[in-house]
Design a protein around this motif. Structure first.
Motif, PDB file in Angstrom:
ATOM      1  N   HIS A  74       0.906  -1.300  -0.003  1.00  0.00           N
ATOM      2  CA  HIS A  74      -0.034   0.051  -0.023  1.00  0.00           C
ATOM      3  C   HIS A  74       0.983   1.244   0.125  1.00  0.00           C
ATOM      4  N   ASP A  78       6.060   4.605   4.871  1.00  0.00           N
ATOM      5  CA  ASP A  78       6.912   3.524   5.680  1.00  0.00           C
ATOM      6  C   ASP A  78       6.964   2.320   4.632  1.00  0.00           C
ATOM      7  N   HIS A  79       5.991   2.157   3.545  1.00  0.00           N
ATOM      8  CA  HIS A  79       6.087   0.934   2.725  1.00  0.00           C
ATOM      9  C   HIS A  79       6.731   1.340   1.475  1.00  0.00           C
ATOM     10  N   ASP A 204       0.141  -4.013   6.268  1.00  0.00           N
ATOM     11  CA  ASP A 204      -0.339  -3.584   7.243  1.00  0.00           C
ATOM     12  C   ASP A 204      -1.645  -4.358   7.649  1.00  0.00           C
ATOM     13  N   HIS A 251       5.162  -5.505   9.858  1.00  0.00           N
ATOM     14  CA  HIS A 251       5.807  -4.676  11.079  1.00  0.00           C
ATOM     15  C   HIS A 251       5.709  -5.939  12.114  1.00  0.00           C
TER      16      HIS A 251
HETATM   17 ZN    ZN Z   1       3.151   0.268   8.018  1.00  0.00          ZN
END
Ligand code: ZN
Ligand code: ZN
Length: 341
Positions: A74, A78-79, A204, A251
């Motif tokens: 997505h 952070d991705h 996530d 994560h």
């Molecule tokens: Zn994330």
């Protein structure tokens, strides 16, 4: 030295740090293919994070220049943050679901002042008090340099196998956390022959110990009334039915027994919706509802920016209750209040 974990069967993970974030790191997966390694997600766009990614790839016996492709679960930074640097170094393609690709296009073209005006109006309509809105009215809108996401070059089509030579990786559309979130199902026997069907890169969507944020799909240019929590709950059931032998999330850590984690999350949201219905015995604005909901700390201690996220989460739950016919907007109320039906 970058922490590299070998999950077996040509899959490794690298812990790429997210600066100043309690999550700590993104797990970037390196999947070997006949045409070179493919990454699932890339990590936060920060010089130290890039160094960690590059060192990790070296420790895997490869390098950023060797990357064949990048599959993004997505669009969150952070991705998808380092995807541009990986593509520059290697010429790799970047694949993303169209719904998140559209958000990337919009983020690149929407001026920051338009975004600020939209968010202020939205929070005002949700009943935010003037003391919360005042700083937004006088804020100087600015874009954050280096955080403009890059456009993908390929579309991830739900249900299809991705073009990964020598591997079977199928895209499973799991909207909710974002409208174009995908999980990736590696349809190959588990290397340790754990019972179940292959392995699931869950992004996530499904995490072992935390609940992903589900808010509204904020979009200044789209007034469609969406139901992200409904999407999320449906997507949870979908990945539960896949019954993967192991889940490789973006994560925290890998885990087994996806079905029981799915049940926990479904129960969590069910309890949350029930709790909201009890609160809605009196008419409340989304803001008042957020103030009364249970968070990981008392409302008074929730920082300014996180309150916006909390209200968005309250609105996603309200949207769900309205769609289920359990709550309703009070006619003529302004800002809008909701009441149990
Ligand atoms: Zn994330
Ligand atoms: Zn995310």
């Amino acid at each position: 030295m970058t922490q590299v974990y070998d999950h077996g069967g040509g899959v490794r993970s690298l812990k790429v740090p997210i600066p100043d974030n309690p999550l700590g790191h993104t797990l970037v997966y390196v999947v070997d293919t006949d045409r070179g390694p493919v990454l699932i997600d890339t990590g936060w766009d920060d010089p130290a994070s890039w160094d960690t990614l590059a060192e990790g790839l070296t420790a895997c016996g490869t390098s950023p220049a060797e990357i064949h492709g990048v599959v993004i679960t997505h669009h969150h930074p952070d991705h998808h943050g380092l995807s541009g640097r990986v593509r520059e170094a290697s010429g790799a393609w970047i694949a993303m679901h169209e719904a998140d690709g559209a958000i990337v296009r919009r983020t690149r073209s929407t001026r920051p002042e338009r975004w600020l005006t939209y968010m202020t109006a939205k929070l005002e309509a949700a009943g935010a008090p003037e003391e919360h809105l005042a700083p937004m009215r006088t804020a100087w809108p600015r874009s954050v340099p280096g955080l403009a996401p890059v456009l993908p070059d390929r579309e991830i089509v739900p249900g299809e196998l991705l073009a990964l030579p020598g591997r079977r990786l199928r895209a499973i559309w799991t909207p909710g956390h974002t409208p174009g979130h995908v999980c990736l199902h590696l349809e190959e026997e588990h290397p340790a022959r754990l019972p179940g069907h292959g392995r699931l890169f869950s992004g996530d969507h499904l995490l072992p110990e935390i609940t992903p944020h589900i808010g509204l799909y904020e979009d200044p240019d789209d007034t469609t009334v969406t139901d992200p929590l409904g999407d999320y709950l449906d997507s949870l059931e979908r990945v539960g039915r896949l019954a993967p032998a192991e889940v490789l999330p973006a994560h925290q850590h890998a885990f087994t027994d996806a079905a029981s984690r799915v049940r926990e999350l479904l129960t969590h949201h069910e309890d949350r919706l029930t709790g909201l219905l009890a609160l809605l015995a009196e008419p409340l604005t989304p803001w008042q509802l957020a103030e009364r909901m249970e968070w990981n700390r008392p409302w008074a201690q929730i920082p300014y920016g996180s309150r916006n996220i909390a209200v968005s989460e309250a609105e996603a739950h309200l949207r769900r209750l309205v769609k289920l016919g359990r709550a309703e907007a009070v006619a003529g109320s302004e800002p809008v209040t909701y009441l149990v039906v």
